[in-house]
Structures are given as C-alpha cells and as structure tokens.
Design an enzyme around this catalytic site. Structure first.
Site, PDB file in Angstrom:
ATOM      1  NE  ARG A  46      -6.457 -14.610  -1.659  1.00  0.00           N
ATOM      2  CZ  ARG A  46      -6.493 -15.731  -0.927  1.00  0.00           C
ATOM      3  NH1 ARG A  46      -6.003 -15.754   0.303  1.00  0.00           N
ATOM      4  NH2 ARG A  46      -7.018 -16.819  -1.417  1.00  0.00           N
ATOM      5  CE1 TYR A  98      -7.050  11.349  -3.061  1.00  0.00           C
ATOM      6  CE2 TYR A  98      -7.980   9.427  -1.989  1.00  0.00           C
ATOM      7  CZ  TYR A  98      -7.600  10.087  -3.137  1.00  0.00           C
ATOM      8  OH  TYR A  98      -7.776   9.486  -4.356  1.00  0.00           O
ATOM      9  CG  ASP A 170      -2.636   9.445   3.918  1.00  0.00           C
ATOM     10  OD1 ASP A 170      -1.526   9.440   3.346  1.00  0.00           O
ATOM     11  OD2 ASP A 170      -3.713   9.401   3.298  1.00  0.00           O
TER      12      ASP A 170
HETATM   13  C1  LIG Z   1      -4.109   9.349  -3.475  1.00  0.00           C
HETATM   14  C2  LIG Z   1      -4.234   9.389  -1.999  1.00  0.00           C
HETATM   15  C3  LIG Z   1      -4.840   8.346  -1.298  1.00  0.00           C
HETATM   16  C4  LIG Z   1      -5.474   7.161  -1.993  1.00  0.00           C
HETATM   17  O1  LIG Z   1      -4.537   6.376  -2.626  1.00  0.00           O
HETATM   18  P1  LIG Z   1      -4.827   5.492  -3.956  1.00  0.00           P
HETATM   19  O2  LIG Z   1      -3.507   4.885  -4.228  1.00  0.00           O
HETATM   20  O3  LIG Z   1      -5.304   6.443  -5.002  1.00  0.00           O
HETATM   21  O4  LIG Z   1      -5.888   4.521  -3.578  1.00  0.00           O
HETATM   22  C5  LIG Z   1      -4.878   8.431   0.079  1.00  0.00           C
HETATM   23  N1  LIG Z   1      -4.351   9.488   0.732  1.00  0.00           N
HETATM   24  C6  LIG Z   1      -3.781  10.512   0.084  1.00  0.00           C
HETATM   25  C7  LIG Z   1      -3.216  11.643   0.865  1.00  0.00           C
HETATM   26  C8  LIG Z   1      -3.695  10.500  -1.294  1.00  0.00           C
HETATM   27  O5  LIG Z   1      -3.139  11.538  -1.935  1.00  0.00           O
END
Ligand SMILES: *Cc1c(COP(=O)(O)O)cnc(C)c1O
Length: 382
Positions: A46, A98, A170
């Site tokens: 981990r 998202y 993000d």
């Molecule tokens: C898909 C997505 C997420 C979440 O990611 P997962 O891998 O599905 O948990 C977060 N931000 C954006 C912009 C995404 O497209």
C-alpha cells in the site's frame, strides 16, 4: 527531454535483476527484510510498489512536476485533495465540471462542513470578488465539461497566489500533452488517467502531480493513510498507454478539428462548442495555454428536445454511446442523462447544458469515416 521522449523514457529503467525493458508488474503485497528495518526501500505494497513508483516518476515528468501520487481512480485522487482541507473551509470550483466532482464536493464533503461554491470562471477578473476568508482551494477544470469553455489558468493562479489559496487543475480533458498547469502556477494537477493518459478504455486510474516537496509528502501520507491505491497491473496498463499519448492526442485533436468544422455547417446543428474556433469566446486563452484545442466537441440541435438528441445518439455506428472519453475509439454521450445526471437541471441549464446537448469524445479513427457516421445519424434527426 522533450515530451515525445519523456513519454517513453522518463522514470523508466530496465529491470535491474533481468534487464526486462518493460517495467515488471510487481504483483506482491509485501517485501522480505534481511533484519527488522533492513530492506530495499519497500516494506508493504500500500505504501510502495515499484510498478507504481515508475509510473509516478513518469507522470511527474509529463507535467513538469516534482512528484506524482497515483490512485485507484480520478475521484480517489480528488478525494485526497479534499482531505487536505478541514471542516469550515470553502472550495471555489468552476461551475461547468465533471458531474462526479460536483457530487463528491456537495454530497460527501458537504455533510462534513466543507462548503463548495460553483462559479463561472471564464472571466478571471470576476473571480477575485468571489473569494472569501474561508476559501482555501480553487478548483479549475479546463476545457470545462461539457461546454468546453476555457479558464485562464495563469490569471487565476496569480489571483490565488496573492491570497495564499491553493489551486488544483483537473487536466483530464486536455491531457499533459496539450496543457501543463504547474507551469502556469497551479499547485496540483489532477488527471483521471482512465481517459487520455490510459487511452484505451481498459483501466480506471487517477493521479495528482505537484511541484512542492512538502505538499507531495502530505499527499503521499493521505494516500497511504486512507489507502485508495491502484494495483500494479493497472499501473502497468497506464504506463503502456502513456507511450503513445502524444501520437493519440495529436491525431484525436486533428480529427476533432475536422468534425467541429463539419458540424458548424450542418443545417440541423444550432451550436458547436470547441475552443479551436476563432469565434469561441475564450479562443485566445486556449491558444496561449494549450498546444492544440482538444478532442472533445459538444453540439446542440435546432430542434432542441431530448427526444431529438436521443434520435442522433442511437443512430451512430462508429461513435459508441457510452460515458467516459479519451480512448482511441470515438464515443458519443448525452451529458444531461449520463455524465451530468447528478447535477440539478436548473444548474445545468445555467451553463447551457440543455436536454439536447450532445458530447463527442473524438478518437483516432479515420476522420472521413467519423464524419460520414455523424452525417447518417443527423439524417435521422428532425
Ligand atoms: C472521468 C473524470 C473524472 C473522474 O475520474 P474517474 O477515473 O472516473 O474516477 C474526473 N474529472 C474529469 C474531468 C473526468 O472526465
């Protein structure tokens, strides 16, 4: 090292025990110690795994960061960022993002006394007035999802820095090939590596990349203390996907450009959202902070009923109707009922996310075939 070299070589060494050129999948939970505390830097999986470590080094290089921390999913990576905060703190997030990010902030952290506010960030000069004494984190997603607006990362980071507020970007929609937020002043970059970084729709994975050693240490601590680590097989698949990241994203962007121009001229299409258009309201910012304009395209129909959108959504043959994005294959989606269903309708409509909005994740197939597929599907629409 330039990007195309980094994807192949950064953090990757031949396996010292065999010379294997590809990073082995270290499918082990623990490591043998010669005497208590006498080990080779690995104690328990981990906490450390060599496959994961190689991936973390590679990802750090791709985003020009100091360190990366990998998670079992993009939302697990977001969860670790949220755990840097305390109850009473506030997150100021972009209002077109998202759906799962919104859901975690509001429905999980909301009940622990962490406030999240969702605001329009496309005009950076208007964001400063929204910052309050409790604001501890600014959450940017750009291009936004699914409206494909662009947020000026450098301008917002400058505003945040003056006030000692952390910025997380993000970067999933752009990928590290198109945009590197740490270079623009961000503190944390998040990726759902499920999307472009993995690129083959065969693994769920997330990561954070940072440039500050202390912040990296805090996030590694959270990763180890709360445990949302990815398995070594998943790390291997992400490493494998990364080797072609630049080629895939380049081609997908070229295809998206051709498709966006095609849709713009279609009589049944009322609006096309794509930051590469000179008339896109944030085109200049996109040109400044992105290498290309991305492979996501959204569009709306003149007959803007959900029924009409459904007609198109169920008529494509190459574009598969599915959630997610960033794979080699093209996908078509209906944000209102799929990716953004967890966002209340009034909130959605405020940003233009209508019941008839259609989102494309353009893949790396032949552009002519993709356009032909959309043409036939639009024939089915009224
Ligand atoms: C898909 C997505 C997420 C979440 O990611 P997962 O891998 O599905 O948990 C977060 N931000 C954006 C912009 C995404 O497209």
């Amino acid at each position: 090292m330039k990007f195309a070299t980094k994807v192949i070589h950064a953090g990757i060494e031949p396996d010292p025990s065999t010379g294997a050129i590809m990073t082995p999948i270290f499918q082990t939970s623990t490591y043998v110690q010669a005497a208590p505390g006498d080990h080779k830097g690995f104690e328990y999986a981990r906490t450390q795994n060599p496959t994961r470590s190689a991936l973390e080094k590679n990802l750090a290089a791709l985003e020009n960061g100091l360190d990366a921390i990998c998670f079992a999913s993009g939302l697990a990576a977001q969860d670790a960022v949220m755990k840097l905060l305390s109850s009473g703190d506030e997150v100021l997030a972009v209002n077109d993002l998202y759906g799962g990010t919104y859901r975690q902030m509001v429905r999980v952290y909301g009940q622990w006394g962490l406030k999240s506010r969702f605001i329009d960030m496309t005009d950076a000069s208007k964001v400063a007035a929204q910052i309050g004494p409790a604001t501890k984190l600014i959450w940017i997603e750009t291009p936004t999802n699914p409206m494909l607006s662009i947020v000026d990362i450098a301008a917002l980071c400058a505003i945040a820095r003056e006030r000692g507020i952390m910025v997380c970007v993000d970067n999933t929609f752009a990928s590290p090939y198109l945009q590197n937020p740490l270079d623009l002043g961000a503190d944390i970059v998040l990726h759902s590596a499920t999307k472009y970084i993995g690129g083959h729709s065969d693994v769920v994975h997330g990561c954070l990349i940072v440039k500050d050693a202390e912040l990296a240490q805090r996030l590694h601590f959270i990763q180890n203390a709360t445990g949302a680590v990815p398995g070594p097989q998943d790390c291997f698949l992400i490493l494998r996907g990364i080797k072609t990241l630049h080629l895939r994203v380049q081609r997908a962007c070229e295809n998206a450009s051709a498709i966006a121009q095609y849709l713009l001229t279609h009589p049944k299409v009322s609006k096309v959202y794509w930051p590469g258009f000179a008339q896109h309201p944030n085109h200049e910012v996109a040109k400044r902070q992105m290498r290309m304009f991305g492979a996501m395209v959204s569009f709306d129909l003149h007959n803007n009923t959900e029924e009409n959108a459904r007609q198109v959504l169920s008529s494509t043959r190459l574009f598969s109707l599915a959630e997610s994005l960033g794979g080699v294959e093209s996908l078509i989606g209906h944000p209102a009922s799929m990716t953004h269903a967890s966002i209340p309708r009034e909130e959605r409509l405020k940003v233009g996310l209508t019941d008839s909005l259609i989102r494309l994740s353009v893949g790396v197939e032949d552009a002519d075939d993709l356009i032909d597929d959309l043409e036939k599907a639009l024939d089915a629409a009224s």
